[in-house]
Scaffold this motif. Structure first.
Motif, mmCIF file in Angstrom:
data_model
loop_
_atom_site.group_PDB
_atom_site.id
_atom_site.type_symbol
_atom_site.label_atom_id
_atom_site.label_comp_id
_atom_site.label_asym_id
_atom_site.label_seq_id
_atom_site.Cartn_x
_atom_site.Cartn_y
_atom_site.Cartn_z
ATOM 1 N N ARG A 1 4.948 14.674 -0.811
ATOM 2 C CA ARG A 1 4.039 15.399 -0.024
ATOM 3 C C ARG A 1 4.706 15.087 1.329
ATOM 4 N N PRO A 2 4.707 16.219 2.165
ATOM 5 C CA PRO A 2 5.180 16.060 3.575
ATOM 6 C C PRO A 2 4.043 15.469 4.339
ATOM 7 N N ASP A 3 4.274 14.669 5.660
ATOM 8 C CA ASP A 3 3.458 14.045 6.683
ATOM 9 C C ASP A 3 2.595 12.782 5.936
ATOM 10 N N GLN A 4 3.234 12.261 4.957
ATOM 11 C CA GLN A 4 2.845 11.034 4.260
ATOM 12 C C GLN A 4 3.021 9.844 5.089
ATOM 13 N N GLN A 5 2.334 8.805 5.348
ATOM 14 C CA GLN A 5 2.832 7.487 5.696
ATOM 15 C C GLN A 5 3.227 6.646 4.932
ATOM 16 N N ALA A 6 4.066 5.547 5.377
ATOM 17 C CA ALA A 6 4.588 4.702 4.508
ATOM 18 C C ALA A 6 3.228 3.991 3.616
ATOM 19 N N ASN A 7 3.339 4.022 2.426
ATOM 20 C CA ASN A 7 2.289 3.715 1.388
ATOM 21 C C ASN A 7 2.714 3.744 -0.073
ATOM 22 N N VAL B 1 10.876 -13.077 1.586
ATOM 23 C CA VAL B 1 11.676 -11.982 2.317
ATOM 24 C C VAL B 1 11.132 -10.595 2.109
ATOM 25 N N GLY B 2 10.474 -10.352 0.828
ATOM 26 C CA GLY B 2 9.858 -9.185 0.659
ATOM 27 C C GLY B 2 8.446 -8.937 1.331
ATOM 28 N N MET B 3 8.078 -10.002 1.600
ATOM 29 C CA MET B 3 6.586 -9.958 2.383
ATOM 30 C C MET B 3 6.802 -9.545 3.948
ATOM 31 N N ALA B 4 7.975 -9.692 4.292
ATOM 32 C CA ALA B 4 8.284 -9.386 5.573
ATOM 33 C C ALA B 4 8.162 -7.918 5.959
ATOM 34 N N PHE B 5 8.055 -6.972 4.882
ATOM 35 C CA PHE B 5 7.634 -5.758 4.958
ATOM 36 C C PHE B 5 6.407 -5.655 5.768
ATOM 37 N N PHE B 6 5.374 -6.244 5.588
ATOM 38 C CA PHE B 6 3.943 -6.269 5.948
ATOM 39 C C PHE B 6 3.843 -6.612 7.490
ATOM 40 N N ASP B 7 4.939 -7.432 7.943
ATOM 41 C CA ASP B 7 5.062 -7.857 9.170
ATOM 42 C C ASP B 7 5.040 -6.665 10.225
ATOM 43 N N ARG B 8 5.678 -5.600 9.686
ATOM 44 C CA ARG B 8 5.707 -4.299 10.308
ATOM 45 C C ARG B 8 4.490 -3.391 10.511
ATOM 46 N N ARG C 1 -2.285 -13.544 3.753
ATOM 47 C CA ARG C 1 -1.445 -13.178 2.822
ATOM 48 C C ARG C 1 -0.149 -13.895 2.631
ATOM 49 N N LYS C 2 0.416 -14.075 3.801
ATOM 50 C CA LYS C 2 1.706 -14.865 3.823
ATOM 51 C C LYS C 2 1.643 -16.087 3.203
#
Length: 235
Positions: A74-80, A193-200, A218-219
């Motif tokens: 769907r359009p206008d969705q946030q990263a989730n 390395v994967g957990m770095a996504f949550f740093d953003r 969490r980290k």
């Protein structure tokens, strides 16, 4: 975690009749093209989903371990990304297009996929529903005993359900982080390395009745689990 609603685009992994040229993976830190992002996602699903299903069956907490991976386009969705179930109880792991586009590498996608799968494997959705029901019943009983009118009782019931649903949410997130790290690692990815996504993402801190624990907590869980897995592999 949420209940399934709206239209979702299933991820089709069937082999094509002819080979399709795939773009090369992006170098670390590069901005991925849509083709590279799609390639990463499909590769991660192919590697992580079988591991998640195997872990699910080994844990034997839930009956249905047949994961369906889907994309919310769907359009206008946030990263989730989120875990849910359909009316038959089949688990869905749903990614929005912005999340797929913003993940910098396969490790990030693998950790997110493992994390969401872990919510189902651990039975978090059912446990959350039960906690919400208990909270609603207790709040309604207290309001009724205090002489509240029906409208006020309903409001108390809704409030109690929300509080009940949040009671174990931080615990669930940490459980999913730990088990998700194991799944990603077993699929050949690096959970740290994967957990770095949550740093953003914005750090929720450790708010009272918040839905997610502090990022540092969490980290630390992911780091500890990964170190244990690596130590076990080396022994």
């Amino acid at each position: 975690m949420r209940r399934l609603s709206g239209l979702l685009l299933p991820v089709l992994l069937a082999a094509c009749s002819a080979p399709v040229a795939m773009p090369p993976p992006a170098a670390p830190g590069d901005v991925l093209t849509p083709e590279q992002a799609a390639r990463n996602f499909v590769t991660v699903v192919q590697r992580v989903e079988p591991v998640a299903e195997q872990v699910c069956r080994q844990k034997s907490i839930v009956a249905n371990c047949d994961f369906q991976i889907a994309i919310d386009d769907r359009p206008d969705q946030q990263a989730n990304a989120f875990q849910t179930v359909d009316d038959s109880g089949r688990p869905y792991l749903v990614f929005t297009l912005p999340l797929i586009a913003q993940a910098k590498n396969q490790d990030e996608l693998a950790f997110v996929l493992g994390h969401e799968a872990s919510h189902h494997i651990a039975g978090h959705l059912a446990r959350q529903d039960q906690s919400a029901m208990t909270g609603a019943m207790v709040a309604a009983a207290i309001a009724s005993a205090g002489g509240a009118d029906p409208e006020a009782v309903r409001a108390a019931q809704d409030f109690g359900a929300e509080i009940g649903a949040r009671t174990y949410s931080k615990e669930f997130e940490l459980e999913a982080d730990a088990l998700g790290a194991q799944i990603a690692y077993r699929a050949g990815y690096d959970p740290v390395v994967g957990m770095a996504f949550f740093d953003r993402l914005p750090d929720p801190g450790d708010e009272f009745l918040g839905t997610h624990p502090a990022m540092a907590q969490r980290k630390a869980v992911v780091q500890q689990v990964t170190e244990q897995l690596k130590a076990g592999a080396g022994s």
